[in-house]
Design an enzyme around this catalytic site. Sequence first.
Site, PDB file in Angstrom:
ATOM      1  N   HIS A 167       0.832  -1.225   0.000  1.00 34.39           N
ATOM      2  CA  HIS A 167       0.000   0.000   0.000  1.00 34.39           C
ATOM      3  C   HIS A 167       0.857   1.263   0.000  1.00 34.39           C
ATOM      4  O   HIS A 167       0.432   2.311   0.474  1.00 34.39           O
ATOM      5  CB  HIS A 167      -0.954   0.039   1.198  1.00 34.39           C
ATOM      6  CG  HIS A 167      -1.656  -1.257   1.461  1.00 34.39           C
ATOM      7  ND1 HIS A 167      -2.858  -1.592   0.889  1.00 34.39           N
ATOM      8  CD2 HIS A 167      -1.295  -2.324   2.221  1.00 34.39           C
ATOM      9  CE1 HIS A 167      -3.222  -2.802   1.291  1.00 34.39           C
ATOM     10  NE2 HIS A 167      -2.285  -3.275   2.102  1.00 34.39           N
ATOM     11  N   SER A 288      15.374  21.192 -17.030  1.00 35.20           N
ATOM     12  CA  SER A 288      14.184  21.997 -17.291  1.00 35.20           C
ATOM     13  C   SER A 288      14.634  23.307 -17.907  1.00 35.20           C
ATOM     14  O   SER A 288      15.698  23.820 -17.584  1.00 35.20           O
ATOM     15  CB  SER A 288      13.450  22.252 -15.975  1.00 35.20           C
ATOM     16  OG  SER A 288      12.684  23.425 -16.077  1.00 35.20           O
ATOM     17  N   LYS A 294      16.589  21.392 -11.877  1.00 32.68           N
ATOM     18  CA  LYS A 294      15.888  20.146 -12.178  1.00 32.68           C
ATOM     19  C   LYS A 294      16.706  19.118 -12.957  1.00 32.68           C
ATOM     20  O   LYS A 294      17.452  19.460 -13.853  1.00 32.68           O
ATOM     21  CB  LYS A 294      14.615  20.447 -12.993  1.00 32.68           C
ATOM     22  CG  LYS A 294      13.559  21.167 -12.206  1.00 32.68           C
ATOM     23  CD  LYS A 294      12.802  20.238 -11.279  1.00 32.68           C
ATOM     24  CE  LYS A 294      11.987  19.257 -12.059  1.00 32.68           C
ATOM     25  NZ  LYS A 294      10.567  19.407 -11.944  1.00 32.68           N
ATOM     26  N   GLU A 301       9.928   7.921 -17.523  1.00 33.44           N
ATOM     27  CA  GLU A 301       8.601   8.528 -17.710  1.00 33.44           C
ATOM     28  C   GLU A 301       8.057   8.213 -19.108  1.00 33.44           C
ATOM     29  O   GLU A 301       6.896   7.849 -19.273  1.00 33.44           O
ATOM     30  CB  GLU A 301       8.675  10.047 -17.532  1.00 33.44           C
ATOM     31  CG  GLU A 301       8.870  10.494 -16.104  1.00 33.44           C
ATOM     32  CD  GLU A 301       9.072  11.998 -16.027  1.00 33.44           C
ATOM     33  OE1 GLU A 301       8.077  12.723 -16.107  1.00 33.44           O
ATOM     34  OE2 GLU A 301      10.228  12.452 -15.909  1.00 33.44           O
TER      35      GLU A 301
END
Length: 469
Positions: A167, A288, A294, A301
């Site tokens: 979980h 970025s 970043k 992804e």
Amino acid sequence: MSQPADNQLANKAQAWSALFSEPMSELVKRYTASVFFDKRLWAADIQGSLAHAEMLKAQGILPAEDHAAIERGMAQIRGEIEAGSFEWKLDLEDVHLNIEARLTELVGIPAKRLHTGRSRNDQVATDVRLWLRGEIDELNTLLSALQLALVEVAEKNAEVILPGFTHLQVAQPVAFGHHLLAYVEMFARDAERLADTRRRVNRLPLGAAALAGTSYPLDRERVAKTLGMQEVCQNSLDAVSDRDFAIEFTAAASLIMVHISRLSEELILWMSQSFGFIDLADRFCTGSSIMPQKKNPDVPELARGKTGRVVGHLMGLITLMKGQPLAYNKDNQEDKEPLFDTVDTLKDTLRIFAEMAGGITVKPEAMERAALKGYATATDLADYLVKKGLAFRDAHEIVAHAVKTAIGMGVDLSALPLAELQKFDARIGDDVFEVLSLRGSLNARNILGGTAPAQVRAQVARHRARLGA
Ligand code: ARG
């Protein structure tokens, strides 16, 4: 384009269009043509044609000189395609007619005999199977490489502890190596699935002709043998219309991508500042344009995103077949682009992941710190009490109280003084602290399939042997 070539084409088109009183509209021509994508099948198309021609010769249907001319012409076509000088023509609709027309240009009449006892329907089904068989073999190699890359990282991290989650809540400590080997199991099953699919891909439709078989005395077994195909499709209607093998393959591919996607999700989480468990090599990340600090895990992804694309192809193919009456229908031409894109996406993804696995920087301290946060050894305390004679349910209850107290004090169970622990049960002794440690917990799970480092090493050895590395 030279004049004689033009005439050839016109004649070719005449073969079926004599019946028609007007030419096909340009829009329809484009709509129905497949050459811009199915030209990719050229090598399989030539291979299938050569096997068919050889058999026609052996059966006395095709004169030996014609067979020799076909072989010569096909060799030249192969050279032209490889050199990039072959002129693919939309007017000739698909890869099959393009190659046949060029063969006719090159060798004349013998080329026109090649299609004896054959239809594009059994031809295309054979081509796709031959092509896919080769791709499955390459995919299998790539899957092995990925497994091996993961096994290597697992071996180095057999002792590194991170919190295991259920979980997404801290559950019990596990070895990072053990965690990675879970993915190796998935990819091993994927390889089994591909091998099983390959058995059904590797069957020969040729000889089914358009749909009903042919009146020529073809030797289908001979063609199958030449092409290295295990079996001959046993029903002509099924042979030309079956695309189960493509659906099966795409289903197996979808599962591979789902496994890749789950791994991606973990890599992304682990690389986030909140986890900080790993770092991915810069070459797999991007920055970025606005936020200078970043470093984004673009590769995982994108892989997670591309999973949707491959699963989409599975949906496309399975829907394509729904409601098609026997036998061949033009709908089937739509099998190619999803299949091609599935293979391309999968190959790139597997290659990148095998490379990326080697570029993972593991941060063991961060992993351990996280494992210490969620009372990951509470089950070990319960098990300890059971060994001291308590029933598991009672032990579970006692430990819940102990955890509550520890939370109140803001410390881990292992940081509670012995006297404090003994308030929960007098049988708790000094030996409890080893049990409450992350490493003690890990080592205790020394059971087949468990997370103890000894088990992880045994699994690493098993995988290496299985992968022949
Ligand atoms: N390009 C076609 C396909 O991919 C080849 C078979 C065409 N057969 C036909 N009867 N029109 O399915």
